[in-house]
Scaffold this motif. Sequence first.
Motif, short mmCIF file in Angstrom:
data_model
loop_
_atom_site.label_atom_id
_atom_site.label_comp_id
_atom_site.label_asym_id
_atom_site.label_seq_id
_atom_site.Cartn_x
_atom_site.Cartn_y
_atom_site.Cartn_z
N MET A 150 6.96 67.05 34.47
CA MET A 150 8.07 66.52 35.26
C MET A 150 7.20 66.70 36.79
N PRO A 151 7.50 65.60 37.58
CA PRO A 151 6.76 65.40 38.75
C PRO A 151 7.51 66.37 39.76
N SER A 152 6.83 67.18 40.74
CA SER A 152 7.48 68.05 41.81
C SER A 152 8.47 67.27 42.41
N GLN A 153 9.70 67.85 43.01
CA GLN A 153 10.67 67.01 43.85
C GLN A 153 10.34 66.72 44.97
N SER A 154 9.52 67.75 45.76
CA SER A 154 9.00 67.44 47.20
C SER A 154 7.70 67.20 47.40
N PRO A 155 7.42 66.20 48.14
CA PRO A 155 6.05 65.74 48.30
C PRO A 155 5.15 66.94 49.08
N ILE A 156 3.74 67.09 48.76
CA ILE A 156 3.01 68.10 49.31
C ILE A 156 2.02 67.55 50.35
N LEU A 157 2.05 67.81 51.66
CA LEU A 157 1.21 67.45 52.49
C LEU A 157 -0.29 68.05 52.24
N VAL A 158 -1.44 67.31 52.31
CA VAL A 158 -2.58 67.65 52.06
C VAL A 158 -3.33 67.76 53.47
N ASP A 159 -4.14 68.68 53.93
CA ASP A 159 -4.70 68.93 55.23
C ASP A 159 -5.87 68.36 54.86
N THR A 160 -6.37 67.10 55.76
CA THR A 160 -7.48 66.28 55.59
C THR A 160 -8.36 66.64 56.78
N GLY A 161 -8.05 67.77 57.55
CA GLY A 161 -8.82 68.02 58.67
C GLY A 161 -8.59 67.49 59.69
N SER A 162 -7.70 66.40 59.96
CA SER A 162 -7.56 65.64 61.17
C SER A 162 -6.06 66.28 61.65
N ASP A 163 -5.73 65.59 62.69
CA ASP A 163 -4.53 65.92 63.41
C ASP A 163 -3.27 65.47 62.67
N THR A 164 -3.47 64.33 62.14
CA THR A 164 -2.33 63.81 61.05
C THR A 164 -2.48 64.25 59.78
N GLN A 165 -1.29 64.39 59.33
CA GLN A 165 -1.08 64.91 57.89
C GLN A 165 -0.59 63.42 57.04
N SER A 166 -1.02 63.31 55.88
CA SER A 166 -0.61 62.13 54.79
C SER A 166 0.10 62.90 53.48
N PRO A 167 1.22 62.28 53.27
CA PRO A 167 1.67 62.88 52.10
C PRO A 167 0.70 62.25 50.92
N HIS A 168 0.41 63.34 49.74
CA HIS A 168 -0.27 63.19 48.72
C HIS A 168 0.63 63.00 47.54
N THR A 169 0.22 62.51 46.58
CA THR A 169 0.95 62.50 45.31
C THR A 169 1.33 63.92 44.85
N ALA A 170 2.27 63.89 44.21
CA ALA A 170 2.92 65.52 43.95
C ALA A 170 2.05 65.97 42.62
N PRO A 171 2.00 67.34 42.53
CA PRO A 171 1.34 67.83 41.17
C PRO A 171 2.20 67.93 40.26
N THR A 172 1.72 67.85 38.93
CA THR A 172 2.71 67.82 38.00
C THR A 172 3.15 69.26 37.74
N ARG A 173 4.34 69.31 36.99
CA ARG A 173 4.98 70.47 36.76
C ARG A 173 5.23 70.66 35.11
N ILE A 174 4.96 71.62 34.30
CA ILE A 174 5.12 71.80 32.87
C ILE A 174 6.64 72.26 32.79
N VAL A 175 7.31 71.51 31.93
CA VAL A 175 8.72 72.04 31.50
C VAL A 175 8.78 72.32 29.94
N ALA A 176 9.39 73.45 29.51
CA ALA A 176 9.42 73.73 28.24
C ALA A 176 10.24 72.98 27.46
N ALA A 177 9.64 72.60 26.35
CA ALA A 177 10.55 71.60 25.44
C ALA A 177 11.88 72.63 24.74
#
Length: 113
Positions: A3-30
């Motif tokens: 399942m994808p994460s619900q909130s987007p994670i902001l990745v620090d690219t070293g500059s003053d502006t932050q861009s949203p990156h694709t959300a990491p995946t989360r493992i859900v039990a069957a």
Amino acid sequence: MVMPSQSPILVDTGSDTQSPHTAPTRIVAAPAVSTAELTSTLKRRSFTAKYKLRILDETDRAADTGMVTSILRREGLYSSALTDWRRAREAGSLGALQRKRCVRPMVSRFGLI
């Protein structure tokens, strides 16, 4: 299941502006118990005469209120089954509402009886 994460994670690219990156995946039990839709072998449902008569009585009482479809949805039935059961009830054949069982010959120590 992934399942994808619900909130987007902001990745620090070293500059003053932050861009949203694709959300990491989360493992859900069957699920612990598999549902009927997930099993490989299908089994046809069979209903007792008592159950069929109860559903027929309930739908007859709900006919004027328009709640028949909600009863069918709740029970997981199709309207064609309800029609078949009504025809069998009107024919006066309670035996037609019961499940047909095959008769096996009795076997004794000495052979067929």
